[in-house]
Design a protein around this motif. Structure first.
Motif, short mmCIF file in Angstrom:
data_model
loop_
_atom_site.label_atom_id
_atom_site.label_comp_id
_atom_site.label_asym_id
_atom_site.label_seq_id
_atom_site.Cartn_x
_atom_site.Cartn_y
_atom_site.Cartn_z
N LYS A 1 0.86 -1.18 0.00
CA LYS A 1 0.00 0.00 0.00
C LYS A 1 0.90 1.24 0.00
CE LYS A 1 -4.45 -0.92 2.10
NZ LYS A 1 -5.10 -0.05 1.14
N GLY A 2 2.20 1.01 0.12
CA GLY A 2 3.18 2.10 0.19
C GLY A 2 3.35 2.82 -1.13
N GLU A 3 4.29 3.76 -1.12
CA GLU A 3 4.48 4.65 -2.26
C GLU A 3 4.87 3.94 -3.54
OE1 GLU A 3 7.30 8.43 -2.90
OE2 GLU A 3 6.23 8.38 -0.97
N GLY A 4 5.75 2.93 -3.43
CA GLY A 4 6.18 2.22 -4.63
C GLY A 4 7.05 3.11 -5.51
N PRO A 5 6.96 3.00 -6.82
CA PRO A 5 6.02 2.11 -7.50
C PRO A 5 6.52 0.67 -7.53
CG PRO A 5 7.32 3.30 -9.12
CD PRO A 5 7.73 3.80 -7.75
N PHE A 6 5.57 -0.25 -7.65
CA PHE A 6 5.86 -1.68 -7.71
C PHE A 6 5.21 -2.27 -8.96
CE2 PHE A 6 5.38 -0.70 -3.13
CZ PHE A 6 6.67 -1.00 -2.70
N THR A 7 5.82 -3.31 -9.47
CA THR A 7 5.22 -4.13 -10.50
C THR A 7 4.97 -5.48 -9.84
OG1 THR A 7 6.40 -3.00 -12.26
CG2 THR A 7 5.54 -5.21 -12.77
N VAL A 8 3.72 -5.92 -9.83
CA VAL A 8 3.36 -7.18 -9.19
C VAL A 8 2.89 -8.17 -10.26
CG1 VAL A 8 1.84 -8.33 -7.53
CG2 VAL A 8 2.71 -6.03 -7.05
N PHE A 9 3.54 -9.34 -10.28
CA PHE A 9 3.07 -10.45 -11.10
C PHE A 9 2.13 -11.23 -10.19
CE2 PHE A 9 7.16 -9.33 -13.04
CZ PHE A 9 6.74 -9.11 -14.34
N ALA A 10 0.82 -11.01 -10.37
CA ALA A 10 -0.17 -11.49 -9.42
C ALA A 10 -0.82 -12.79 -9.86
CB ALA A 10 -1.25 -10.41 -9.24
N PRO A 11 -0.58 -13.87 -9.10
CA PRO A 11 -1.26 -15.14 -9.40
C PRO A 11 -2.73 -15.06 -8.99
CG PRO A 11 0.60 -15.46 -7.88
CD PRO A 11 0.35 -14.00 -7.98
N THR A 12 -3.60 -15.58 -9.84
CA THR A 12 -5.03 -15.63 -9.53
C THR A 12 -5.30 -16.73 -8.50
OG1 THR A 12 -5.40 -17.23 -11.28
CG2 THR A 12 -5.68 -14.89 -11.87
N ASP A 13 -6.54 -16.76 -8.02
CA ASP A 13 -6.95 -17.85 -7.11
C ASP A 13 -6.75 -19.20 -7.81
OD1 ASP A 13 -7.59 -16.07 -5.08
OD2 ASP A 13 -9.68 -15.90 -5.71
N GLU A 14 -7.08 -19.26 -9.12
CA GLU A 14 -6.89 -20.50 -9.87
C GLU A 14 -5.42 -20.92 -9.90
OE1 GLU A 14 -8.56 -19.74 -13.72
OE2 GLU A 14 -10.61 -20.14 -13.06
#
Length: 133
Positions: free
Chosen positions: A31-44
């Motif tokens: 939630k911080g300033e970042g910036p971040f790049t997130v490779f986000a896995p889905t629930d699946e």
């Protein structure tokens, strides 16, 4: 615009990821300033992991943090930039391999959606959980 965490929560398909981030104590960071790049896995993507393995990981904060930070790259790396890279150093310290010869792969995970912009970075959705070496 929402931050990475609120964007993931409102999408409704990252519930396991959000739970894991909470367990690892990484909510404030993402939630911080970042910036971040997130490779986000889905629930699946998380469902591909055997339940015992996932539960053990969720119970081990250090291992969980290691895995989750392997999905995060410092800076805002949009899809147009990702495809120019052969690898990217993660917040965890190791680099992920990037292959864009046939769609975009991050290690063994396929990027299924790109460029979900947030107030503190960008999310690229992946179809598998990636694990550090």
């Amino acid at each position: 615009m929402k931050d990475i965490i609120d964007t993931a929560i409102s999408a409704g398909k990252f519930n396991t990821l959000v739970t894991a981030v909470k367990q690892a104590g990484l909510v404030e960071t993402l939630k911080g300033e970042g910036p971040f790049t997130v490779f986000a896995p889905t629930d699946e993507a998380f469902e591909k992991i055997p339940a015992e393995t996932l539960n053990a990981l969720l119970a081990d904060k250090k291992a969980l943090t290691n895995v989750l930070t392997y999905h995060v790259v410092a800076g805002k790396v949009m899809a147009a930039d990702v495809v120019q890279l052969a690898s990217a150093e993660t917040v965890q310290g190791q680099s992920v391999r990037i292959n864009s010869s046939n769609g975009v792969m991050v290690d063994n995970a396929k990027v299924v959606m790109t460029d979900i912009e947030t107030s503190n970075g960008v999310i690229h959705v992946i179809d598998s959980v990636i694990l550090p070496k």
